[in-house]
Write a protein that holds these residues in place. Structure first.
Motif, PDB file in Angstrom:
ATOM      1  N   GLN A 170      75.063  57.152  81.831  1.00 34.77           N
ATOM      2  CA  GLN A 170      76.412  57.691  81.638  1.00 34.77           C
ATOM      3  C   GLN A 170      77.465  56.581  81.746  1.00 34.77           C
ATOM      4  OE1 GLN A 170      77.844  61.239  81.522  1.00 34.77           O
ATOM      5  NE2 GLN A 170      75.935  61.321  80.374  1.00 34.77           N
ATOM      6  N   ALA A 171      77.272  55.678  82.693  1.00 26.61           N
ATOM      7  CA  ALA A 171      78.232  54.584  82.875  1.00 26.61           C
ATOM      8  C   ALA A 171      78.261  53.657  81.667  1.00 26.61           C
ATOM      9  CB  ALA A 171      77.889  53.791  84.133  1.00 26.61           C
ATOM     10  N   ASN A 172      77.123  53.506  80.994  1.00 32.83           N
ATOM     11  CA  ASN A 172      77.029  52.611  79.839  1.00 32.83           C
ATOM     12  C   ASN A 172      77.405  53.283  78.523  1.00 32.83           C
ATOM     13  OD1 ASN A 172      76.178  50.248  81.179  1.00 32.83           O
ATOM     14  ND2 ASN A 172      74.078  51.022  81.298  1.00 32.83           N
ATOM     15  N   SER A 173      77.717  54.573  78.571  1.00 31.19           N
ATOM     16  CA  SER A 173      78.051  55.293  77.343  1.00 31.19           C
ATOM     17  C   SER A 173      79.317  54.724  76.701  1.00 31.19           C
ATOM     18  CB  SER A 173      78.254  56.780  77.653  1.00 31.19           C
ATOM     19  OG  SER A 173      78.765  57.461  76.524  1.00 31.19           O
ATOM     20  N   GLU A 174      79.342  54.724  75.378  1.00 26.79           N
ATOM     21  CA  GLU A 174      80.520  54.238  74.656  1.00 26.79           C
ATOM     22  C   GLU A 174      81.733  55.134  74.889  1.00 26.79           C
ATOM     23  OE1 GLU A 174      79.512  53.849  70.580  1.00 26.79           O
ATOM     24  OE2 GLU A 174      78.129  52.157  70.886  1.00 26.79           O
ATOM     25  N   GLU A 175      81.495  56.381  75.268  1.00 30.33           N
ATOM     26  CA  GLU A 175      82.592  57.320  75.505  1.00 30.33           C
ATOM     27  C   GLU A 175      83.187  57.186  76.904  1.00 30.33           C
ATOM     28  OE1 GLU A 175      81.451  61.317  74.546  1.00 30.33           O
ATOM     29  OE2 GLU A 175      80.081  60.643  72.981  1.00 30.33           O
ATOM     30  N   THR A 176      82.561  56.401  77.758  1.00 25.06           N
ATOM     31  CA  THR A 176      83.033  56.261  79.139  1.00 25.06           C
ATOM     32  C   THR A 176      84.345  55.493  79.180  1.00 25.06           C
ATOM     33  OG1 THR A 176      80.794  56.347  80.038  1.00 25.06           O
ATOM     34  CG2 THR A 176      82.489  55.343  81.419  1.00 25.06           C
ATOM     35  N   GLU A 177      85.288  56.043  79.921  1.00 18.92           N
ATOM     36  CA  GLU A 177      86.599  55.411  80.101  1.00 18.92           C
ATOM     37  C   GLU A 177      86.686  54.859  81.518  1.00 18.92           C
ATOM     38  OE1 GLU A 177      91.314  56.729  80.360  1.00 18.92           O
ATOM     39  OE2 GLU A 177      89.807  58.132  79.586  1.00 18.92           O
ATOM     40  N   ARG A 178      87.091  53.616  81.621  1.00 21.19           N
ATOM     41  CA  ARG A 178      87.202  52.977  82.937  1.00 21.19           C
ATOM     42  C   ARG A 178      88.668  52.905  83.357  1.00 21.19           C
ATOM     43  NH1 ARG A 178      85.403  46.738  84.453  1.00 21.19           N
ATOM     44  NH2 ARG A 178      86.297  46.697  86.549  1.00 21.19           N
ATOM     45  N   LEU A 179      88.969  53.511  84.497  1.00 20.96           N
ATOM     46  CA  LEU A 179      90.320  53.417  85.033  1.00 20.96           C
ATOM     47  C   LEU A 179      90.497  52.072  85.712  1.00 20.96           C
ATOM     48  CD1 LEU A 179      91.074  56.884  86.683  1.00 20.96           C
ATOM     49  CD2 LEU A 179      91.805  56.044  84.472  1.00 20.96           C
ATOM     50  N   ARG A 180      91.648  51.458  85.516  1.00 18.45           N
ATOM     51  CA  ARG A 180      91.927  50.181  86.166  1.00 18.45           C
ATOM     52  C   ARG A 180      91.976  50.343  87.680  1.00 18.45           C
ATOM     53  NH1 ARG A 180      97.250  47.942  83.486  1.00 18.45           N
ATOM     54  NH2 ARG A 180      96.962  46.401  85.151  1.00 18.45           N
ATOM     55  N   TYR A 181      92.326  51.541  88.120  1.00 15.24           N
ATOM     56  CA  TYR A 181      92.435  51.792  89.557  1.00 15.24           C
ATOM     57  C   TYR A 181      91.047  51.947  90.167  1.00 15.24           C
ATOM     58  CZ  TYR A 181      93.562  54.123  93.936  1.00 15.24           C
ATOM     59  OH  TYR A 181      93.656  54.459  95.257  1.00 15.24           O
ATOM     60  N   ALA A 182      90.671  51.036  91.029  1.00 15.66           N
ATOM     61  CA  ALA A 182      89.485  51.163  91.886  1.00 15.66           C
ATOM     62  C   ALA A 182      88.187  51.403  91.123  1.00 15.66           C
ATOM     63  CB  ALA A 182      89.694  52.280  92.907  1.00 15.66           C
ATOM     64  N   ASP A 183      88.118  50.976  89.872  1.00 13.23           N
ATOM     65  CA  ASP A 183      86.869  51.051  89.102  1.00 13.23           C
ATOM     66  C   ASP A 183      86.264  52.453  89.081  1.00 13.23           C
ATOM     67  OD1 ASP A 183      86.927  48.439  88.306  1.00 13.23           O
ATOM     68  OD2 ASP A 183      85.809  47.702  90.023  1.00 13.23           O
ATOM     69  N   ILE A 184      87.039  53.422  88.659  1.00 12.04           N
ATOM     70  CA  ILE A 184      86.534  54.783  88.475  1.00 12.04           C
ATOM     71  C   ILE A 184      86.130  54.935  87.016  1.00 12.04           C
ATOM     72  CG2 ILE A 184      87.140  57.230  88.500  1.00 12.04           C
ATOM     73  CD1 ILE A 184      89.047  56.601  90.799  1.00 12.04           C
ATOM     74  N   LEU A 185      84.931  55.451  86.787  1.00 16.02           N
ATOM     75  CA  LEU A 185      84.407  55.611  85.436  1.00 16.02           C
ATOM     76  C   LEU A 185      84.423  57.090  85.065  1.00 16.02           C
ATOM     77  CD1 LEU A 185      81.333  53.188  85.643  1.00 16.02           C
ATOM     78  CD2 LEU A 185      83.652  52.675  84.884  1.00 16.02           C
ATOM     79  N   LEU A 186      85.134  57.410  83.998  1.00 15.57           N
ATOM     80  CA  LEU A 186      85.182  58.781  83.489  1.00 15.57           C
ATOM     81  C   LEU A 186      84.159  58.883  82.367  1.00 15.57           C
ATOM     82  CD1 LEU A 186      89.071  59.194  83.437  1.00 15.57           C
ATOM     83  CD2 LEU A 186      87.473  59.883  85.232  1.00 15.57           C
ATOM     84  N   ALA A 187      82.936  59.237  82.736  1.00 18.54           N
ATOM     85  CA  ALA A 187      81.823  59.304  81.791  1.00 18.54           C
ATOM     86  C   ALA A 187      81.860  60.627  81.026  1.00 18.54           C
ATOM     87  CB  ALA A 187      80.509  59.139  82.549  1.00 18.54           C
ATOM     88  N   PRO A 188      81.021  60.783  80.003  1.00 17.39           N
ATOM     89  CA  PRO A 188      81.054  62.016  79.203  1.00 17.39           C
ATOM     90  C   PRO A 188      80.803  63.293  80.004  1.00 17.39           C
ATOM     91  CG  PRO A 188      79.829  60.305  78.062  1.00 17.39           C
ATOM     92  CD  PRO A 188      80.129  59.776  79.426  1.00 17.39           C
ATOM     93  N   ASP A 189      79.874  63.257  80.962  1.00 17.38           N
ATOM     94  CA  ASP A 189      79.511  64.478  81.689  1.00 17.38           C
ATOM     95  C   ASP A 189      79.807  64.421  83.177  1.00 17.38           C
ATOM     96  OD1 ASP A 189      78.443  65.599  79.315  1.00 17.38           O
ATOM     97  OD2 ASP A 189      76.594  64.455  79.613  1.00 17.38           O
ATOM     98  N   ILE A 190      80.050  63.236  83.704  1.00 17.49           N
ATOM     99  CA  ILE A 190      80.261  63.090  85.144  1.00 17.49           C
ATOM    100  C   ILE A 190      81.377  62.086  85.403  1.00 17.49           C
ATOM    101  CG2 ILE A 190      77.884  63.664  85.801  1.00 17.49           C
ATOM    102  CD1 ILE A 190      77.289  60.688  86.000  1.00 17.49           C
ATOM    103  N   ILE A 191      81.932  62.171  86.598  1.00 15.58           N
ATOM    104  CA  ILE A 191      82.875  61.154  87.059  1.00 15.58           C
ATOM    105  C   ILE A 191      82.131  60.266  88.044  1.00 15.58           C
ATOM    106  CG2 ILE A 191      83.765  62.695  88.872  1.00 15.58           C
ATOM    107  CD1 ILE A 191      86.450  61.256  88.575  1.00 15.58           C
ATOM    108  N   ILE A 192      82.279  58.960  87.885  1.00 18.87           N
ATOM    109  CA  ILE A 192      81.538  58.003  88.705  1.00 18.87           C
ATOM    110  C   ILE A 192      82.530  57.174  89.508  1.00 18.87           C
ATOM    111  CG2 ILE A 192      79.863  56.118  88.711  1.00 18.87           C
ATOM    112  CD1 ILE A 192      78.968  57.079  85.923  1.00 18.87           C
ATOM    113  N   GLY A 193      82.396  57.219  90.816  1.00 12.97           N
ATOM    114  CA  GLY A 193      83.210  56.394  91.697  1.00 12.97           C
ATOM    115  C   GLY A 193      82.395  55.231  92.216  1.00 12.97           C
ATOM    116  N   VAL A 194      83.063  54.131  92.501  1.00 10.51           N
ATOM    117  CA  VAL A 194      82.337  52.921  92.884  1.00 10.51           C
ATOM    118  C   VAL A 194      82.769  52.392  94.244  1.00 10.51           C
ATOM    119  CG1 VAL A 194      81.782  50.552  92.209  1.00 10.51           C
ATOM    120  CG2 VAL A 194      82.034  52.302  90.461  1.00 10.51           C
TER     121      VAL A 194
END
Length: 437
Positions: free
Chosen positions: A156-180
């Motif tokens: 999900q993190a590597n998906s082309e649809e994943t959007e990365r927020l500049r704030y604190a490296d939060i990844l908005l993946a297609p099906d899940i939200i990923i916090g780091v």
């Protein structure tokens, strides 16, 4: 000599022709899934092996995604040493308790227990600072109501649809939200019931070891609550998370219209934020300068009357600060005098010394303000309101700061998102103003 793109280089001999700094080597290794921690010499060895067909992966090769891989390797660097300290002190405590149960002499169990417990406390501090527990939990990773494999989160993190927020490296993946930044956490959008920001108060020593000066600072956690009531921190940062939480909320609404954005919560000893008429500091100045470069803010000229009112406010504020500082200083000085002459112990009241010296700062502030006014160190910018919170207005391009209106220069109506406002600067202080005559 201009360096070519790394991927266009075919041999290590060609690679050595160019000057590469350690930071460059680290970025190359991160981009290609190689070991990226170590000295410049070590990283060169890793890259040499890469050209020879041998790929040396990071120590914790759990994720192929660059953001996730970097976090689990950059944190927990001292995990083995911390584990050794923890184990050693556990053994000391065990020896002490065994000797106590066996009825040994006091010296045979007191020292092991005392040193063991002290060592356990130190080990716990090291583990917390190094984020060892978060790294270990990230092997899972941390999940909400639905459990996900590490491979799925990586995909999900590597998906082309994943959007990365500049704030604190939060990844908005297609099906899940990923916090780091609080450990690798993954939560399905449909599992999220609400999210909120928690502001946490901290202190740290200001100066060398042994210094008694401490400064306050805050961290912000973005916490999601699942439908089953499970709370998961998806980020932790020293940057205000309110704006990022709203961006996450808007994204979550696309998948789950029931997600609620709650008000900011505060830890113990953390005061609630209120709108401040003046926001100052080098950090905000740097952010404003960056917003000007990116053309979010434009420099403007204002009406002479508006400028005079702005200057009058700051001049008046500087004079009032002197008047307010006098009673504060008098009370603090009286307490210090009482502690020194009557109790003969000033150490308990030494924290009042800054309050006693407050008038000196107020006088300095007055002269500094008057000097800036005489030098016309004043600027006005036009910007767009991106959002409104209880702490103030967020200006587009300066999203990590909240600005407030000077009370006597507020607009008649409440500004809306998208409206243009005037951001005024005197010295390194910024305020919003409006011509409400």
């Amino acid at each position: 000599m201009k360096r070519p793109d790394f991927d266009s280089i075919k041999t290590y001999e060609e690679f050595k022709k160019y000057d590469w700094h350690r930071v460059d080597l680290q970025e190359i290794c991160k981009d290609h899934g190689l070991l990226f921690l170590g000295t410049e010499k070590k990283l060169n060895k890793v890259i040499e092996a890469y050209f020879n067909g041998v790929k040396i992966p990071p120590r914790r090769n759990w994720y192929t995604n660059k953001v996730l891989c970097c976090w689990v390797n950059e944190n927990g660097a001292m995990m083995d040493i911390n584990a050794g300290i923890l184990l050693f002190n556990l053994i000391l405590c065990a020896i002490g308790f065994i000797n106590y149960v066996r009825g040994a002499d006091e010296g045979h169990y007191t020292l092991p227990i005392v040193f063991g417990i002290t060592g356990l406390i130190v080990a716990a501090l090291f583990i917390a600072i190094d984020k060892d527990i978060d790294v270990i939990r990230s092997h899972g990773p941390i999940c909400g109501d639905k459990k996900f494999t590490r491979e799925y989160v990586d995909e999900q993190a590597n998906s082309e649809e994943t959007e990365r927020l500049r704030y604190a490296d939060i990844l908005l993946a297609p099906d899940i939200i990923i916090g780091v930044t609080a450990g690798v956490a993954a939560v399905a959008y449909e599992d999220i019931s609400s999210l909120h920001v928690k502001k946490i108060w901290h202190t740290k020593r200001d100066g060398p070891r042994g210094s008694y000066r401490y400064i306050e600072y805050y961290t912000y956690k973005i916490i999601v609550t699942t439908n089953k009531g499970k709370k998961i921190a998806i980020s932790e940062s020293m940057q205000d998370g309110d704006y990022a939480a709203k961006a996450i909320h808007e994204h979550c609404l696309k998948y789950n219209p029931e997600v609620k954005l709650l008000d900011m919560k505060y830890s113990c000893l953390t005061q609630e934020d209120k709108e401040k008429p003046i926001v100052e500091g080098q950090g905000v100045k740097h952010s404003v300068d960056l917003a000007i470069q990116e053309q979010y803010l434009t420099s403007i000229s204002v009406d002479g009357g508006l400028k005079k009112r702005f200057v009058r406010y700051h001049r008046r504020f500087a004079f009032i600060l002197i008047l307010e500082s006098l009673p504060v200083s008098a009370i603090a000085s009286a307490i210090l005098f009482f502690a020194a002459r009557i109790i003969r112990n000033i150490m308990g009241a030494v924290f009042l010394l800054p309050a006693a010296l407050f008038p000196f700062y107020a006088i300095y502030n007055l002269f500094s303000t008057l000097k800036s006014i005489s030098k016309d160190d004043i600027e006005f910018y036009s910007g767009e309101i991106a959002d409104k919170t209880k702490q103030g207005y967020i200006i587009k391009g300066v999203s990590y700061y909240k600005f407030g209106f000077i009370k006597t220069m507020r607009p008649e109506g409440e500004p809306n998102i998208g409206d243009r406002v005037i951001l005024a600067r005197l010295k390194d202080g910024y305020s919003l103003i409006a011509d409400n005559r």
